[in-house]
Every structure is written in C-alpha cells, then in structure tokens.
Design a protein around this motif. Sequence first.
Motif, PDB file in Angstrom:
ATOM      1  N   PRO A  81     -18.641 -14.219  12.755  1.00 59.70           N
ATOM      2  CA  PRO A  81     -17.831 -15.358  12.303  1.00 59.70           C
ATOM      3  C   PRO A  81     -16.953 -15.882  13.434  1.00 59.70           C
ATOM      4  CG  PRO A  81     -17.568 -13.442  10.854  1.00 59.70           C
ATOM      5  CD  PRO A  81     -18.253 -12.973  12.088  1.00 59.70           C
ATOM      6  N   LYS A  82     -16.701 -17.154  13.407  1.00 62.11           N
ATOM      7  CA  LYS A  82     -15.740 -17.716  14.348  1.00 62.11           C
ATOM      8  C   LYS A  82     -14.334 -17.285  13.967  1.00 62.11           C
ATOM      9  CE  LYS A  82     -18.153 -21.978  15.717  1.00 62.11           C
ATOM     10  NZ  LYS A  82     -18.033 -23.465  15.759  1.00 62.11           N
ATOM     11  N   SER A  83     -13.496 -17.193  14.953  1.00 65.27           N
ATOM     12  CA  SER A  83     -12.085 -16.979  14.662  1.00 65.27           C
ATOM     13  C   SER A  83     -11.558 -18.197  13.932  1.00 65.27           C
ATOM     14  CB  SER A  83     -11.306 -16.763  15.963  1.00 65.27           C
ATOM     15  OG  SER A  83      -9.918 -16.824  15.728  1.00 65.27           O
ATOM     16  N   SER A 122     -11.781 -26.071  13.083  1.00 66.15           N
ATOM     17  CA  SER A 122     -10.890 -27.214  12.926  1.00 66.15           C
ATOM     18  C   SER A 122     -10.594 -27.455  11.443  1.00 66.15           C
ATOM     19  CB  SER A 122     -11.533 -28.464  13.528  1.00 66.15           C
ATOM     20  OG  SER A 122     -12.638 -28.881  12.742  1.00 66.15           O
ATOM     21  N   PRO A 123      -9.445 -28.065  11.148  1.00 69.84           N
ATOM     22  CA  PRO A 123      -9.123 -28.373   9.741  1.00 69.84           C
ATOM     23  C   PRO A 123     -10.185 -29.236   9.077  1.00 69.84           C
ATOM     24  CG  PRO A 123      -7.164 -28.603  11.116  1.00 69.84           C
ATOM     25  CD  PRO A 123      -8.326 -28.383  12.055  1.00 69.84           C
ATOM     26  N   ASP A 177     -13.438 -29.272   9.764  1.00 64.19           N
ATOM     27  CA  ASP A 177     -14.598 -28.428   9.464  1.00 64.19           C
ATOM     28  C   ASP A 177     -14.343 -27.574   8.226  1.00 64.19           C
ATOM     29  OD1 ASP A 177     -16.084 -29.399  11.526  1.00 64.19           O
ATOM     30  OD2 ASP A 177     -15.748 -27.704  12.880  1.00 64.19           O
ATOM     31  N   ARG A 178     -13.135 -27.045   8.119  1.00 64.02           N
ATOM     32  CA  ARG A 178     -12.824 -26.204   6.961  1.00 64.02           C
ATOM     33  C   ARG A 178     -12.851 -27.026   5.675  1.00 64.02           C
ATOM     34  NH1 ARG A 178      -7.953 -22.247   7.571  1.00 64.02           N
ATOM     35  NH2 ARG A 178      -9.530 -21.344   8.940  1.00 64.02           N
ATOM     36  N   ARG A 179     -12.284 -28.225   5.714  1.00 64.49           N
ATOM     37  CA  ARG A 179     -12.303 -29.095   4.525  1.00 64.49           C
ATOM     38  C   ARG A 179     -13.734 -29.438   4.136  1.00 64.49           C
ATOM     39  NH1 ARG A 179      -7.435 -31.329   6.726  1.00 64.49           N
ATOM     40  NH2 ARG A 179      -8.642 -32.786   8.004  1.00 64.49           N
ATOM     41  N   GLN A 180     -14.584 -29.713   5.142  1.00 65.42           N
ATOM     42  CA  GLN A 180     -15.977 -30.039   4.844  1.00 65.42           C
ATOM     43  C   GLN A 180     -16.698 -28.826   4.269  1.00 65.42           C
ATOM     44  OE1 GLN A 180     -17.390 -33.253   5.268  1.00 65.42           O
ATOM     45  NE2 GLN A 180     -18.854 -32.250   3.922  1.00 65.42           N
ATOM     46  N   HIS A 181     -16.407 -27.648   4.819  1.00 63.05           N
ATOM     47  CA  HIS A 181     -16.997 -26.408   4.309  1.00 63.05           C
ATOM     48  C   HIS A 181     -16.601 -26.202   2.848  1.00 63.05           C
ATOM     49  CE1 HIS A 181     -17.807 -21.850   5.205  1.00 63.05           C
ATOM     50  NE2 HIS A 181     -18.587 -22.332   4.263  1.00 63.05           N
ATOM     51  N   LEU A 182     -15.330 -26.406   2.558  1.00 64.98           N
ATOM     52  CA  LEU A 182     -14.856 -26.236   1.183  1.00 64.98           C
ATOM     53  C   LEU A 182     -15.491 -27.259   0.249  1.00 64.98           C
ATOM     54  CD1 LEU A 182     -11.052 -25.548   1.850  1.00 64.98           C
ATOM     55  CD2 LEU A 182     -12.761 -23.906   1.051  1.00 64.98           C
TER      56      LEU A 182
END
Length: 280
Positions: free
Chosen positions: A135-137, A142-143, A145-150
């Motif tokens: 996993p990436k740290s 990026s915020p 990327d995290r929002r898109q992942h969610l």
Amino acid sequence: MFCAIVGGSDSNAKIVYRDQQVTAFLPLMPATRGHTLVVPNRHVADLTDITELESRQLGAAIRRTARAVRAAVSPEGMNIIQSTGDVATQTVPHVHFHIVPRWADDRMVLSWPTEAAEDDAAQAETLVLVRSLLPKSTDDVSPDDRRQHLSFIQAIVTRMSQASSSSKTWLLPIITLTYGYAVTKEQFWVAVLGMLAVFVFGLLDANYLKQERAFRKLYDKVASGGDIPTFSLNPSLAGPAGSRVNYWPDWEDIRSWAVAPVYAPLILVGVAIAVWAHCT
C-alpha cells in the motif's frame, strides 16, 4: 487482559508509560531484567489492522521506552519482538511489542533456520508479488484520489443496497403466483416451489447484505487512512489478515432485520399452504 491494564482496572499492573494512544508496562513473567511490553490502547489483535497513525505512535513509544530501558539496566544488546498469530507464538490477542534487554548469559533463546526457505527464483516471484500489493503511505495519497476511491466504494455499496431491494421486488409476483395457484388448485408441490423461491431469494438477499457490509468496512478503513492500496476494491483488505472473500452469507446476515423478518414469514405462509393443500 491488556485492555484491563490499559483501562486502569488492573491494580497490580506495573505501568511504565501511558498516554491516550499507547501504554507500556512490565509483564508478569519477564524474560530478562527490564523486559517491557508496549501496546496500543485500542484493542486490535492483528498488527496489520492497526492504522498508520497508530503505527507512528507505537514506533515513537517503542523508541522512547527502549532508550529508557537501556539507560536503566545497561544491557549488552536488545530485541524488539512482535508476534502475530498462533503459529508465530502470539498468546494474547492484542497487538504488543516486547522490548527485551539482552546479555550474553541470559535465558533467552532465539533460533533462526540455517537454510533459506526460498531459492533465488522463488524469492524473485515473492518480491514482485509483495511490491505489487504494497500500500502507498497515506502521505502519498492525494485528497482527490482518496475522495475518488471512496466514491467508487460508495457506488458499490449503493448497488448492493439497490440489488437487495430489487430481489424483494422480484420475489413478490413469484410468490403471489405460486401461493395463489397452490391455494386455488390445492397443489402441494406448487406451494413447495414457492417456498423454494423464497429460500433462494432470501439467500441472495443475505449475500447482498454481506457484501454491502464488507464494502462499508472497506470504506471506513480508506476514510480513516488505513493501509489500503489506492483505488483497491478488494473488501478482504479491510478484514483480518489472511481473510478471503466468502460469498456465502453468515448467520448474522441471515438473521438481520432486512432478511429474516421478511423471508421467514413468507416461508411459514408457504408451509401452511403446503400442509393445507396436502391434507385437502
């Protein structure tokens, strides 16, 4: 037992250090002089299930405690030991690190194999596999990327919920037809066919619920900064280490308010109709 120490309910605990995240204490049966345990205050059994923030807090606490132990007892060496799983000799299901001061004549025995477990070719394959799953740290995500992942995970959760509703909608005309025909024509086997349909759709609905719960856990872990590969949609990564996706619903899914109270009465109605049709 570690939770009792962390919570302060064990009056016999020999606390070395405690803050809001981490506790360090002396074990009941120290292996060497100065042997100290460092644990996260949150109860978590598997090392891979701690959050990245907890790992930083534990690392800092281990370093501080190890420096204090070394200054206090002046060992010749030191082991930092962490075991996860029964086969790795973990006896308490709460993540803990042993800080063990060492001397040449102490009682500790640590033995490593004298032969390699993998040859170069097998090790190369393992290297590629581990690298691909590393996993990436959370600092590298990026915020956006995290929002898109969610959003991807939420879309699956929504789809599972909609599929659950659709299964109930599809079942209604089937049982209306089969149960109605069984009553009007006094057909025992048609009632049984209706009960079979209820069972199949109930099992399908429970499976949708199981998958929805699994993806909700994945959502929570990604949202909390857990060690999940970016854009991964594998719900087993949010479960215990080594867990796999199991598509058969568990008992807790079957007895859920969204499944058992809906399908159980329909089964009972089918049984009543079948008995009536058989006896007439």
